[in-house]
Design an enzyme around this catalytic site. Structure first.
Site, PDB file in Angstrom:
ATOM      1  CD  GLU A 140       8.734  -8.655 -13.271  1.00 38.56           C
ATOM      2  OE1 GLU A 140       8.634  -9.832 -12.828  1.00 38.56           O
ATOM      3  OE2 GLU A 140       9.684  -7.904 -12.992  1.00 38.56           O
ATOM      4  CD  GLU A 188       9.820  -8.477  -8.474  1.00 37.82           C
ATOM      5  OE1 GLU A 188      10.713  -9.202  -7.964  1.00 37.82           O
ATOM      6  OE2 GLU A 188       8.950  -8.927  -9.254  1.00 37.82           O
TER       7      GLU A 188
END
Length: 501
Positions: free
Chosen positions: A295, A176
């Site tokens: 995720e 991320e």
């Protein structure tokens, strides 16, 4: 009384979407909350094995059926020094974890993770720190993990008790990196160039690696699309995957839109696929970049975490969502989406595995049990192997505030490796049951059908420490077959696994 609806599907084993990838049923272990400590690892527990792994948790993981596990983060990895978790445990340093505001004891590290992978028969998926660290540290980690011996880092691994290399093939290049919450956040250009350099250099050590570049942290990020385009422009020929992350929860009591959360996941996959293919076309490349949806879950991000702990505490209760029946049905719908799009989503990780927004819960020195979300994943992993089939469906529509009109029926069909077929079906309607008609004409006259259904009259029913089996799948005997068509009654708000032998 709620109106009753009907839907119909047909499929033919000659027309397929793709083989179901082994990595589609992945999960995720991060040094966050109690996922590791008192989750998978608790040396003092009554069931702990010689490696400190909780056998009661290992047994549930075997039942859940993950095939791959991502480690050690997540946000945690962007400040992690992997060497801290190696060597004699008494010599390992305690560190501040800036990502989650805790203290990391490093009593569980790479060697312990590999023992966990062997104990659960899952493929390891390792993330490297591209937040506070970079190219050299990634190469050192790869040499420690995968090189046979005769060098500093590989011999260090051997001195730590692992003579044979770990053979880790799947690696995430950071986590991320677009997020302002991320330690070491980068621009798309900075990250793309770094990912390319790290990927190319890692392949000097092991050219057979599968490498995942960071995509947008969510479809709602301001630079979604532009981020993927720039990162892949820099790294297209060096990486194999671009990642996607998505979490869902009801907002402002809009449960109808929550039930249709998979619509957003579909759009997310479409957007990333289109962007990746556009970059490939611009670069005149024959290569296809696939998606690692590493995720995904239902996550109540604004929910209280549980116990209030002092700053920098060790393994506090964080993100311990207790999932409802409705959550499990939405979760199942997300699982259906990943199967439907497995031609391009060829790896995925349920975040996370134990205690932290997880299908398995534990208590320190106590029991382990299954959350409601455990069951759709376990059934998909068990019965969703083989080839995903192209499904023609006719379904009644539901109006939602967020996504407009959506199908009440969300389904996928799989031709299993043993010659049977499985239909996973969700009835998104919160009030009305649905009769699902399955055309059996192309299946050689089969009439042997069974169905397992997860639902409850109380959408908020949960499995808790006090009532661990409040919500479980039950056999659905409301099935008839007439003139080559099966009629299966799907309750309102339900996840259903239909087996055709």
């Amino acid at each position: 009384m709620a109106e009753h609806h009907s839907a119909r599907i047909e499929f033919d084993p000659r027309f397929t979407v793709a083989d179901v990838p082994e990595r589609l049923f992945g999960s995720f272990v991060e040094h966050l909350g109690r996922c590791v400590y008192t989750g998978i690892y608790e040396p003092g527990h009554a069931t702990a094995n010689a490696d400190g792994l909780r056998q009661d948790v290992l047994d549930l993981i075997a039942e859940l059926g993950p095939t791959m596990v991502r480690y050690p983060g997540g946000n945690f990895v962007s400040g992690y020094r992997w060497e801290d978790g190696t060597g004699p445990k008494e010599d390992r340093p305690r560190r501040l974890d800036l990502a989650w505001g805790t203290t990391e004891t490093n009593q569980f590290g790479l060697g312990e993770f590999m023992k966990f992978c062997r104990a659960t028969d899952v493929e390891p998926n390792m993330a490297v720190n591209l937040g506070t660290r970079g190219l050299q540290e990634a190469l050192d980690l790869l040499e420690y993990a995968n090189h046979p011996g005769g060098t500093y880092w590989s011999d260090l691994r051997r001195s730590h008790g692992d003579e044979e290399p770990y053979g880790i093939k799947l690696w995430c290049l950071g986590n991320e990196m677009d997020g302002p919450w991320q330690i070491g956040q980068k621009t798309a250009h900075e990250y793309g160039r770094t990912a390319d350099q790290v990927a190319r250099s890692m392949r000097y050590i092991d050219p057979e690696l599968d490498l995942v570049a960071c995509g947008s942290s969510s479809r709602g990020m301001p630079e979604f699309g532009a981020w993927e385009a720039e990162v892949l422009t820099q790294s297209y020929e060096s990486v194999d995957y671009i990642s996607a992350h998505a979490y869902y929860q009801p907002r402002d009591g809009d449960f109808k839109s929550f039930m249709a959360s998979a619509q957003d996941m579909e759009l997310f996959i479409d957007g990333v696929t289109a962007t990746a293919d556009a970059v490939g076309a611009k670069l005149k490349s024959d290569k296809k970049i696939n998606i690692s949806f590493d995720e995904w879950n239902v996550w109540y991000q604004d929910a209280p975490t549980g116990e209030r702990d002092e700053p920098w505490s060790v393994a506090p209760r964080q993100l311990e969502n207790i999932y409802s029946t409705m959550d499990a049905v939405v979760f199942g719908s997300l699982m259906i989406t990943l199967l439907r799009r497995c031609d391009r989503v060829t790896a995925a990780c349920l975040a996370q595995l134990v205690n932290v927004i997880a299908p398995i819960m534990t208590e320190p020195d106590g029991p382990a049990w299954r959350q409601t979300t455990f069951y759709p994943f376990a059934e998909a992993s068990k019965f969703g192997r083989g080839k995903v089939l192209r499904v023609n469906a006719a379904s009644p529509q539901l109006e939602t505030e967020k996504y407009g009109a959506v199908d009440a029926l969300h389904s996928v069909a799989v031709a299993n490796e043993d010659g049977t077929f499985t239909v996973f079906a969700v009835n998104r309607d919160l009030e009305a049951p649905l009769t699902l008609e399955i055309d059996l004409a192309s299946l050689g006259g089969r009439t042997d059908l069974t169905c397992s259904t997860l639902t409850d009259a109380d959408p908020d029913a949960k499995n808790t420490l006090a009532e661990q089996d409040r919500v479980v799948p039950v056999a659905n005997g409301d099935i008839t077959v007439k003139d080559g068509v099966a009629f299966v009654e799907l309750p309102a708000m339900s996840w259903n696994t239909i087996r055709i032998a």
